[in-house]
Design a protein around this motif. Structure first.
Motif, mmCIF file in Angstrom:
data_model
loop_
_atom_site.group_PDB
_atom_site.id
_atom_site.type_symbol
_atom_site.label_atom_id
_atom_site.label_comp_id
_atom_site.label_asym_id
_atom_site.label_seq_id
_atom_site.Cartn_x
_atom_site.Cartn_y
_atom_site.Cartn_z
ATOM 1 N N ILE A 194 0.835 -1.208 0.000
ATOM 2 C CA ILE A 194 0.000 0.000 0.000
ATOM 3 C C ILE A 194 0.862 1.247 0.000
ATOM 4 O O ILE A 194 0.613 2.202 -0.756
ATOM 5 N N ILE A 195 1.889 1.266 0.848
ATOM 6 C CA ILE A 195 2.798 2.416 0.902
ATOM 7 C C ILE A 195 3.465 2.634 -0.448
ATOM 8 O O ILE A 195 3.580 3.763 -0.945
ATOM 9 N N PHE A 196 3.920 1.528 -1.067
ATOM 10 C CA PHE A 196 4.572 1.621 -2.375
ATOM 11 C C PHE A 196 3.622 2.208 -3.417
ATOM 12 O O PHE A 196 4.002 3.094 -4.194
ATOM 13 N N LEU A 255 3.916 5.633 -5.452
ATOM 14 C CA LEU A 255 3.949 5.578 -6.914
ATOM 15 C C LEU A 255 2.956 6.564 -7.520
ATOM 16 O O LEU A 255 3.287 7.292 -8.469
ATOM 17 N N ILE A 256 1.751 6.608 -6.978
ATOM 18 C CA ILE A 256 0.726 7.530 -7.483
ATOM 19 C C ILE A 256 1.161 8.979 -7.292
ATOM 20 O O ILE A 256 1.037 9.813 -8.208
ATOM 21 N N LEU A 257 1.672 9.303 -6.107
ATOM 22 C CA LEU A 257 2.113 10.675 -5.835
ATOM 23 C C LEU A 257 3.281 11.065 -6.738
ATOM 24 O O LEU A 257 3.315 12.187 -7.273
ATOM 25 N N LEU A 268 5.259 14.166 -11.429
ATOM 26 C CA LEU A 268 5.952 14.272 -12.714
ATOM 27 C C LEU A 268 5.003 14.736 -13.812
ATOM 28 O O LEU A 268 5.363 15.594 -14.639
ATOM 29 N N ASN A 269 3.805 14.177 -13.831
ATOM 30 C CA ASN A 269 2.818 14.578 -14.845
ATOM 31 C C ASN A 269 2.502 16.065 -14.736
ATOM 32 O O ASN A 269 2.406 16.769 -15.752
ATOM 33 N N TRP A 270 2.326 16.537 -13.506
ATOM 34 C CA TRP A 270 2.000 17.957 -13.301
ATOM 35 C C TRP A 270 3.160 18.859 -13.710
ATOM 36 O O TRP A 270 2.960 19.884 -14.374
ATOM 37 N N TRP A 306 -2.807 2.449 -15.337
ATOM 38 C CA TRP A 306 -2.376 1.156 -15.881
ATOM 39 C C TRP A 306 -1.211 0.584 -15.067
ATOM 40 O O TRP A 306 -1.197 -0.611 -14.733
ATOM 41 N N VAL A 307 -0.249 1.446 -14.725
ATOM 42 C CA VAL A 307 0.919 0.991 -13.966
ATOM 43 C C VAL A 307 0.512 0.554 -12.556
ATOM 44 O O VAL A 307 0.995 -0.460 -12.043
ATOM 45 N N VAL A 308 -0.371 1.302 -11.934
ATOM 46 C CA VAL A 308 -0.831 0.925 -10.588
ATOM 47 C C VAL A 308 -1.536 -0.431 -10.629
ATOM 48 O O VAL A 308 -1.281 -1.309 -9.782
ATOM 49 N N ILE A 309 -2.406 -0.635 -11.612
ATOM 50 C CA ILE A 309 -3.090 -1.923 -11.763
ATOM 51 C C ILE A 309 -2.080 -3.042 -12.014
ATOM 52 O O ILE A 309 -2.201 -4.151 -11.479
#
Length: 420
Positions: free
Chosen positions: A7-9, A13-15, A20-22, A58-61
């Motif tokens: 969960i932490i990982f 990853l999302i943050l 980077l996207n922003w 997609w990467v998170v899934i």
């Protein structure tokens, strides 16, 4: 990885991906600010977030699938390829934007100090910096595209001539072909793999050695390639050792018995390849009445399985014997081999893959691998003892190679002092 760690990982990853996207979006906004039609600008901005937001999802899934299955397979490799390509590309872009932000903040601070709050305006982004950032970041993007499609099969022969005063005269000019880290579970293109095998065969060496990681996880992965790799033969034999991936430690098994059965099956594959698997033992190679000792140990590595028993492999050898050691992880040489009282003249390793990413030229070498392994590729020497680290034949996790090409090593042993 346990559930809390997963969960932490994933949150991290999302943050990280969102940041980077922003940040890269700031360059996109700056570059498109000159477009007069607002609808077109909005379309580009919306499209940007749809594309990169979808990639993040997609990467998170994909990582959820990896955590669930306990292994990386062909269906998850594609997402990892896209993820690494995007992240490296974005990081290069961010370096330029961050550098500009430092300058903008300095300019703002000086302007505020000189003019006060009343006349203060924060400097806007420069369109030329954003354009430059996007153009430069396209270099790693296209490099990764090449590496994923072609670079992973761009086999290269690395030749090394190594001089030893202790080498028996009969072995002056003796040649060894080494490959390492086949990772057969990652291969999809048998024809491309065969080109690498043919290149290894064409070296016509006296001895052939394979230094571990035959598979990613399961013994059955090598089955489609048994006939192909068994084509590699040498007059003085074909020898092999185990790598950390060969023990089946990185996949979930229904039982301890299943894991043990897989391991025994994996060991039997070496005999089907006509490779003599060395398990903490040595064999004598004889030529014209003179001998050298070839040792092979199970995996021994810092941070990985340390099962290899060097002392066992050295039983019935003597300090005056010329010895070559096959040991998968180069950290073994640093920790045990190079200072061992029973001199081991040459150690052949693999394991690092050179991280499958970096710069490898005669003038300059760099890879992220160097931050984990002081000796991550090529030849090193200390007090007359040598280590050679092969960059690997195959690939794993990231199914590509960028700048660090798959390697076949040709080593020539020569009698005498080093002429470097």
């Amino acid at each position: 990885m346990n559930q809390i760690g997963s969960i932490i990982f994933l949150v991290a990853l999302i943050l990280f991906s969102t940041f980077l996207n922003w940040y890269v979006f700031q360059a996109v906004k700056t570059v498109t600010s000159g477009i007069e039609a607002e609808r077109i600008r909005q379309f580009i901005h919306f499209g940007y977030w749809i594309v990169f937001g979808s990639i993040t999802i997609w990467v998170v899934i994909t990582f959820l699938q990896i955590f669930s299955a306990g292994e990386i397979n062909s269906s998850t490799q594609s997402a990892l390829n896209v993820f690494l390509t995007v992240v490296v590309t974005q990081l290069v872009c961010v370096v330029f934007l961050f550098g500009e932000d430092i300058v903008r903040n300095l300019q703002a601070g000086i302007g505020f100090f000189l003019n006060g709050a009343k006349d203060f305006t924060f400097p806007t982004r420069s369109s030329w910096v954003s354009v430059l950032a996007i153009l430069v970041s396209s270099i790693p993007f296209f490099s990764f595209v090449y590496g994923i499609n072609f670079g992973k099969h761009n086999f290269k022969v690395q030749k090394e001539v190594i001089y030893f005063e202790a080498l028996p005269d009969a072995f002056d000019g003796f040649t060894i072909t080494q490959i390492s880290d086949i990772h057969s579970g990652s291969f999809r293109n048998l024809e491309a793999v065969q080109k690498g095998i043919d290149l290894a065969k064409s070296q016509n060496s006296d001895l052939f050695v394979f230094t571990g990681d035959l598979v990613n996880h399961k013994a059955e992965e090598i089955d489609p390639f048994l006939e192909s790799f068994s084509q590699i033969k040498a007059p003085y034999g074909q020898f092999s050792i185990l790598g950390n991936h060969d023990y089946g430690d990185y996949v979930r098994w229904p039982s301890k018995e299943a894991k043990s059965e897989n391991f025994e099956n994996l060991k039997s594959k070496h005999s089907k390849l006509n490779y003599r698997l060395l398990l903490d033992e040595h064999v004598t190679i004889e030529k014209d009445g003179q001998k050298i000792q070839l040792l092979g140990v199970e995996n021994w590595g810092v941070g990985f399985k340390s099962k290899g028993d060097l002392e066992k492999a050295l039983v019935n050898t003597f300090p005056e014997d010329f010895k070559i050691l096959l040991s998968h992880d180069p950290s073994h040489w640093d920790q045990e081999v190079k200072n061992h009282p029973n001199t081991i003249h040459l150690t052949l390793s693999g394991h690092t893959h050179g991280m499958q990413f970096g710069i490898d030229t005669p003038i300059f070498k760099w890879s992220p691998a160097q931050y984990r392994y002081p000796n991550w590729a090529g030849l090193v020497e200390e007090s007359g003892r040598y280590l050679y680290v092969n960059k690997g034949f195959g690939f794993h996790a990231f199914s590509g190679r960028v700048g660090i090409w798959p390697e076949i090593t040709l080593i020539e042993l020569r009698k005498g002092k080093s002429r470097s």
